[in-house]
Motif scaffolding. Structure first.
Motif, PDB file in Angstrom:
ATOM      1  N   GLU A 112       0.769  -1.148   0.072  1.00 58.99           N
ATOM      2  CA  GLU A 112       0.051   0.110   0.002  1.00 58.99           C
ATOM      3  C   GLU A 112       0.840   1.295  -0.086  1.00 58.99           C
ATOM      4  OE1 GLU A 112      -2.816  -0.301   3.272  1.00 58.99           O
ATOM      5  OE2 GLU A 112      -3.870  -1.582   2.382  1.00 58.99           O
ATOM      6  N   SER A 146      -3.106  -3.086  -4.427  1.00 60.66           N
ATOM      7  CA  SER A 146      -3.911  -2.730  -3.313  1.00 60.66           C
ATOM      8  C   SER A 146      -4.818  -1.381  -3.680  1.00 60.66           C
ATOM      9  CB  SER A 146      -3.038  -2.647  -2.299  1.00 60.66           C
ATOM     10  OG  SER A 146      -2.062  -1.181  -2.647  1.00 60.66           O
ATOM     11  N   ASP A 147      -5.851  -1.117  -2.908  1.00 58.97           N
ATOM     12  CA  ASP A 147      -6.560  -0.052  -3.241  1.00 58.97           C
ATOM     13  C   ASP A 147      -5.734   1.244  -3.312  1.00 58.97           C
ATOM     14  OD1 ASP A 147      -8.937  -1.791  -3.284  1.00 58.97           O
ATOM     15  OD2 ASP A 147      -9.453  -1.164  -1.384  1.00 58.97           O
ATOM     16  N   PHE A 151      -5.347   3.406  -6.494  1.00 57.32           N
ATOM     17  CA  PHE A 151      -5.716   4.854  -6.458  1.00 57.32           C
ATOM     18  C   PHE A 151      -4.707   5.759  -6.775  1.00 57.32           C
ATOM     19  CE2 PHE A 151      -6.355   8.644  -3.813  1.00 57.32           C
ATOM     20  CZ  PHE A 151      -7.478   9.037  -4.694  1.00 57.32           C
TER      21      PHE A 151
END
Length: 283
Positions: A112, A146-147, A151
Protein backbone atom coordinates in the motif's frame (compact mmCIF):
# COMPACT_ATOMS: atom_id res chain seq x y z
CA UNK A 1 9.16 16.99 -17.06
CA UNK A 2 11.67 14.24 -16.25
CA UNK A 3 14.58 16.60 -15.71
CA UNK A 4 12.55 18.71 -13.26
CA UNK A 5 11.27 15.56 -11.55
CA UNK A 6 14.84 14.28 -11.18
CA UNK A 7 16.22 17.59 -9.91
CA UNK A 8 13.51 17.77 -7.25
CA UNK A 9 14.14 14.14 -6.33
CA UNK A 10 17.90 14.70 -5.98
CA UNK A 11 17.48 17.81 -3.85
CA UNK A 12 14.70 16.52 -1.59
CA UNK A 13 16.31 13.09 -1.09
CA UNK A 14 18.66 14.73 1.43
CA UNK A 15 15.71 15.35 3.76
CA UNK A 16 13.67 12.15 3.42
CA UNK A 17 12.27 11.20 6.84
CA UNK A 18 14.68 13.48 8.68
CA UNK A 19 13.63 15.55 11.70
CA UNK A 20 11.89 18.83 10.94
CA UNK A 21 14.66 20.57 12.93
CA UNK A 22 17.23 19.12 10.53
CA UNK A 23 15.20 20.41 7.60
CA UNK A 24 15.01 23.89 9.13
CA UNK A 25 18.77 23.95 9.60
CA UNK A 26 19.91 22.57 6.25
CA UNK A 27 17.18 23.22 3.66
CA UNK A 28 18.47 26.29 1.82
CA UNK A 29 17.64 25.75 -1.88
CA UNK A 30 21.27 26.56 -2.69
CA UNK A 31 23.10 23.21 -2.75
CA UNK A 32 22.56 19.48 -3.01
CA UNK A 33 23.33 17.55 0.16
CA UNK A 34 23.87 13.87 0.95
CA UNK A 35 21.35 12.21 3.20
CA UNK A 36 22.64 12.30 6.81
CA UNK A 37 21.90 8.62 7.45
CA UNK A 38 21.46 6.53 4.31
CA UNK A 39 23.63 6.25 1.20
CA UNK A 40 22.01 8.87 -1.05
CA UNK A 41 24.79 11.06 -2.45
CA UNK A 42 24.52 14.79 -3.10
CA UNK A 43 22.98 15.56 -6.48
CA UNK A 44 21.94 11.98 -7.20
CA UNK A 45 18.38 10.95 -7.99
CA UNK A 46 16.68 7.93 -6.42
CA UNK A 47 14.23 5.20 -7.39
CA UNK A 48 11.51 7.84 -7.91
CA UNK A 49 13.33 9.06 -11.01
CA UNK A 50 14.57 5.69 -12.22
CA UNK A 51 11.10 4.16 -12.12
CA UNK A 52 9.64 7.23 -13.86
CA UNK A 53 12.27 6.77 -16.56
CA UNK A 54 11.17 3.16 -16.91
CA UNK A 55 7.56 4.17 -17.51
CA UNK A 56 8.61 6.97 -19.88
CA UNK A 57 10.65 4.54 -21.97
CA UNK A 58 7.73 2.11 -22.10
CA UNK A 59 5.49 4.87 -23.42
CA UNK A 60 7.98 5.51 -26.22
CA UNK A 61 8.62 1.86 -27.09
CA UNK A 62 5.31 0.03 -26.63
CA UNK A 63 1.78 1.22 -27.37
CA UNK A 64 0.29 -2.05 -26.07
CA UNK A 65 1.36 -3.07 -22.58
CA UNK A 66 1.38 -6.40 -20.76
CA UNK A 67 2.43 -7.13 -17.16
CA UNK A 68 5.49 -9.05 -18.31
CA UNK A 69 6.57 -6.12 -20.49
CA UNK A 70 6.35 -3.72 -17.55
CA UNK A 71 8.14 -6.09 -15.17
CA UNK A 72 10.91 -6.65 -17.71
CA UNK A 73 11.38 -2.89 -17.95
CA UNK A 74 11.69 -2.50 -14.17
CA UNK A 75 14.40 -5.15 -14.06
CA UNK A 76 16.18 -3.72 -17.10
CA UNK A 77 16.48 -0.14 -15.84
CA UNK A 78 17.76 -1.27 -12.46
CA UNK A 79 20.34 -3.73 -13.83
CA UNK A 80 21.80 -1.22 -16.28
CA UNK A 81 22.25 1.37 -13.52
CA UNK A 82 21.86 0.09 -9.92
CA UNK A 83 21.05 3.04 -7.66
CA UNK A 84 20.03 3.54 -4.05
CA UNK A 85 16.61 4.54 -2.82
CA UNK A 86 14.59 1.36 -3.27
CA UNK A 87 13.26 -0.49 -0.25
CA UNK A 88 15.80 -3.09 0.83
CA UNK A 89 13.43 -5.94 -0.02
CA UNK A 90 12.64 -4.70 -3.52
CA UNK A 91 16.27 -3.80 -4.22
CA UNK A 92 17.36 -7.30 -3.22
CA UNK A 93 14.72 -8.81 -5.48
CA UNK A 94 15.66 -6.61 -8.45
CA UNK A 95 19.30 -7.57 -7.93
CA UNK A 96 18.57 -11.28 -7.86
CA UNK A 97 16.09 -11.74 -10.72
CA UNK A 98 17.24 -11.81 -14.37
CA UNK A 99 13.97 -10.74 -15.98
CA UNK A 100 10.36 -9.69 -15.50
CA UNK A 101 9.03 -13.23 -15.45
CA UNK A 102 11.10 -14.02 -12.37
CA UNK A 103 10.18 -10.71 -10.78
CA UNK A 104 6.46 -11.44 -11.15
CA UNK A 105 6.95 -14.95 -9.80
CA UNK A 106 8.75 -13.81 -6.64
CA UNK A 107 7.00 -10.55 -5.79
CA UNK A 108 4.45 -10.09 -3.05
CA UNK A 109 2.60 -7.38 -5.00
CA UNK A 110 0.12 -6.07 -2.42
CA UNK A 111 1.97 -3.09 -0.98
CA UNK A 112 0.00 0.00 0.00
CA UNK A 113 3.09 2.23 -0.20
CA UNK A 114 3.60 4.93 -2.82
CA UNK A 115 5.90 3.17 -5.31
CA UNK A 116 3.23 2.93 -8.00
CA UNK A 117 2.39 6.62 -7.61
CA UNK A 118 5.96 7.87 -7.79
CA UNK A 119 6.45 6.48 -11.31
CA UNK A 120 3.08 7.57 -12.74
CA UNK A 121 3.76 11.17 -13.81
CA UNK A 122 4.74 10.27 -17.43
CA UNK A 123 1.40 8.52 -17.89
CA UNK A 124 -0.28 11.91 -17.75
CA UNK A 125 0.95 12.56 -21.29
CA UNK A 126 -1.52 10.05 -22.68
CA UNK A 127 -4.38 11.97 -24.27
CA UNK A 128 -6.95 9.18 -23.82
CA UNK A 129 -8.05 9.04 -20.17
CA UNK A 130 -9.29 5.46 -20.49
CA UNK A 131 -5.89 4.33 -21.75
CA UNK A 132 -4.20 6.35 -19.02
CA UNK A 133 -6.27 4.73 -16.28
CA UNK A 134 -5.79 1.25 -17.75
CA UNK A 135 -2.00 1.61 -17.91
CA UNK A 136 -1.78 3.29 -14.51
CA UNK A 137 -3.63 0.35 -12.94
CA UNK A 138 -1.66 -2.27 -14.88
CA UNK A 139 1.72 -0.92 -13.82
CA UNK A 140 0.52 -0.41 -10.23
CA UNK A 141 -0.55 -4.05 -9.95
CA UNK A 142 2.99 -5.25 -10.68
CA UNK A 143 4.15 -4.11 -7.24
CA UNK A 144 1.21 -2.36 -5.48
CA UNK A 145 -1.91 -4.38 -6.17
CA UNK A 146 -3.92 -2.74 -3.39
CA UNK A 147 -6.61 -0.08 -3.19
CA UNK A 148 -4.06 2.52 -2.07
CA UNK A 149 -1.52 1.56 -4.71
CA UNK A 150 -3.95 1.56 -7.62
CA UNK A 151 -5.77 4.73 -6.52
CA UNK A 152 -2.53 6.65 -6.05
CA UNK A 153 -1.15 5.64 -9.46
CA UNK A 154 -4.36 6.75 -11.19
CA UNK A 155 -4.54 9.99 -9.21
CA UNK A 156 -0.96 11.05 -10.02
CA UNK A 157 -1.33 10.17 -13.70
CA UNK A 158 -4.61 12.11 -13.88
CA UNK A 159 -3.08 15.11 -12.10
CA UNK A 160 -0.27 15.20 -14.67
CA UNK A 161 -2.85 14.83 -17.45
CA UNK A 162 -4.89 17.72 -16.00
CA UNK A 163 -1.97 20.11 -16.39
CA UNK A 164 -0.45 18.65 -19.56
CA UNK A 165 -3.74 19.19 -21.39
CA UNK A 166 -4.69 22.43 -19.60
CA UNK A 167 -8.00 21.12 -18.27
CA UNK A 168 -8.44 23.75 -15.56
CA UNK A 169 -6.98 25.97 -12.90
CA UNK A 170 -4.75 24.49 -10.22
CA UNK A 171 -7.31 25.56 -7.60
CA UNK A 172 -9.70 22.94 -9.01
CA UNK A 173 -7.25 20.04 -9.16
CA UNK A 174 -8.64 18.20 -6.13
CA UNK A 175 -12.20 18.54 -7.47
CA UNK A 176 -11.11 17.10 -10.80
CA UNK A 177 -9.51 14.09 -9.13
CA UNK A 178 -12.49 13.54 -6.85
CA UNK A 179 -14.84 13.59 -9.84
CA UNK A 180 -12.70 11.17 -11.83
CA UNK A 181 -11.92 8.74 -9.01
CA UNK A 182 -14.91 9.07 -6.67
CA UNK A 183 -12.64 9.52 -3.68
CA UNK A 184 -11.96 12.55 -1.44
CA UNK A 185 -8.60 14.26 -1.87
CA UNK A 186 -7.13 16.48 0.83
CA UNK A 187 -5.77 19.80 -0.43
CA UNK A 188 -4.56 21.14 2.91
CA UNK A 189 -2.28 18.46 4.32
CA UNK A 190 -0.12 19.74 7.19
CA UNK A 191 1.59 16.61 8.55
CA UNK A 192 4.73 14.88 7.20
CA UNK A 193 3.97 12.56 4.31
CA UNK A 194 4.01 8.86 5.06
CA UNK A 195 5.28 6.39 2.47
CA UNK A 196 1.65 5.54 1.70
CA UNK A 197 -0.34 5.81 -1.50
CA UNK A 198 -3.27 7.82 -0.16
CA UNK A 199 -1.10 10.12 1.94
CA UNK A 200 1.21 10.83 -0.99
CA UNK A 201 -1.68 11.91 -3.22
CA UNK A 202 -2.91 14.31 -0.52
CA UNK A 203 0.61 15.70 -0.07
CA UNK A 204 1.20 16.19 -3.80
CA UNK A 205 -2.16 17.90 -4.34
CA UNK A 206 -1.56 20.16 -1.35
CA UNK A 207 1.86 21.17 -2.64
CA UNK A 208 0.57 21.83 -6.16
CA UNK A 209 -2.35 23.91 -4.99
CA UNK A 210 -0.21 26.03 -2.65
CA UNK A 211 2.62 26.67 -5.13
CA UNK A 212 3.11 29.17 -7.92
CA UNK A 213 6.54 28.05 -9.15
CA UNK A 214 8.80 25.01 -9.31
CA UNK A 215 10.93 26.44 -6.52
CA UNK A 216 7.90 26.76 -4.27
CA UNK A 217 6.90 23.19 -5.12
CA UNK A 218 10.26 21.87 -3.89
CA UNK A 219 10.34 24.19 -0.87
CA UNK A 220 6.85 23.29 0.36
CA UNK A 221 7.38 19.57 -0.27
CA UNK A 222 10.61 19.54 1.74
CA UNK A 223 9.21 21.63 4.60
CA UNK A 224 6.25 19.25 4.86
CA UNK A 225 8.67 16.50 5.87
CA UNK A 226 8.34 12.75 5.65
CA UNK A 227 8.77 11.24 2.19
CA UNK A 228 10.14 14.49 0.82
CA UNK A 229 11.78 13.18 -2.34
CA UNK A 230 8.70 11.35 -3.62
CA UNK A 231 6.42 14.32 -2.99
CA UNK A 232 8.85 16.86 -4.45
CA UNK A 233 9.66 14.72 -7.49
CA UNK A 234 6.05 13.92 -8.32
CA UNK A 235 4.79 17.46 -7.76
CA UNK A 236 7.66 19.13 -9.62
CA UNK A 237 7.29 16.76 -12.57
CA UNK A 238 3.59 17.57 -12.76
CA UNK A 239 4.04 21.32 -12.29
CA UNK A 240 6.63 21.47 -15.08
CA UNK A 241 3.87 20.47 -17.52
CA UNK A 242 1.87 23.61 -16.82
CA UNK A 243 2.26 27.33 -17.53
CA UNK A 244 0.54 27.92 -14.18
CA UNK A 245 3.95 27.36 -12.53
CA UNK A 246 6.97 29.38 -13.61
CA UNK A 247 10.42 27.87 -13.50
CA UNK A 248 12.36 29.88 -10.93
CA UNK A 249 14.95 27.19 -10.15
CA UNK A 250 18.34 28.79 -9.67
CA UNK A 251 21.34 27.75 -11.77
CA UNK A 252 22.78 25.39 -9.19
CA UNK A 253 19.84 23.00 -9.57
CA UNK A 254 20.93 22.30 -13.15
CA UNK A 255 24.69 22.87 -12.96
CA UNK A 256 25.31 20.73 -9.86
CA UNK A 257 22.86 17.97 -10.73
CA UNK A 258 24.69 14.67 -11.17
CA UNK A 259 21.84 12.21 -11.53
CA UNK A 260 23.57 8.85 -11.38
CA UNK A 261 27.01 7.30 -11.10
CA UNK A 262 26.51 6.30 -14.74
CA UNK A 263 26.68 9.57 -16.64
CA UNK A 264 24.88 7.88 -19.53
CA UNK A 265 21.65 8.22 -17.52
CA UNK A 266 22.15 11.75 -16.26
CA UNK A 267 20.75 15.10 -17.36
CA UNK A 268 21.34 14.64 -21.11
CA UNK A 269 19.50 11.33 -21.11
CA UNK A 270 16.57 12.79 -19.19
CA UNK A 271 16.34 15.79 -21.52
CA UNK A 272 16.40 13.49 -24.54
CA UNK A 273 13.56 11.44 -23.11
CA UNK A 274 11.63 14.64 -22.42
CA UNK A 275 12.02 15.76 -26.03
CA UNK A 276 10.92 12.39 -27.37
CA UNK A 277 7.88 12.33 -25.08
CA UNK A 278 6.94 15.88 -26.05
CA UNK A 279 7.18 15.08 -29.75
CA UNK A 280 5.14 11.91 -29.45
CA UNK A 281 2.36 13.12 -27.16
CA UNK A 282 2.22 16.92 -27.05
CA UNK A 283 3.39 18.12 -30.48
Amino acid sequence: MLIELAIADAYAAAFEFTDLDYIDQHHCMAQYLPHPIDYTEAGHYTDDTQMSMAIAELLLIHDVWHPITIADQFVKVYHRDPIVGYSSEFESLLTDVPDGEQLLAKLNPHSERNGAAMRSVPLGLLSDKEELIEKAEMQAKITHDSDAGIFSAKAIALAAHYFAYNLGEKSQLNRFLETELFMPVDNNKTTPCACDGYDTVDAVVTVLMKSRSLGEVIDIAVRMGGDTDSVAAIACGIASLSKQYHNDLSEFFYQDFIGSNHSQYGASYLLDLDNKLRNKFLA
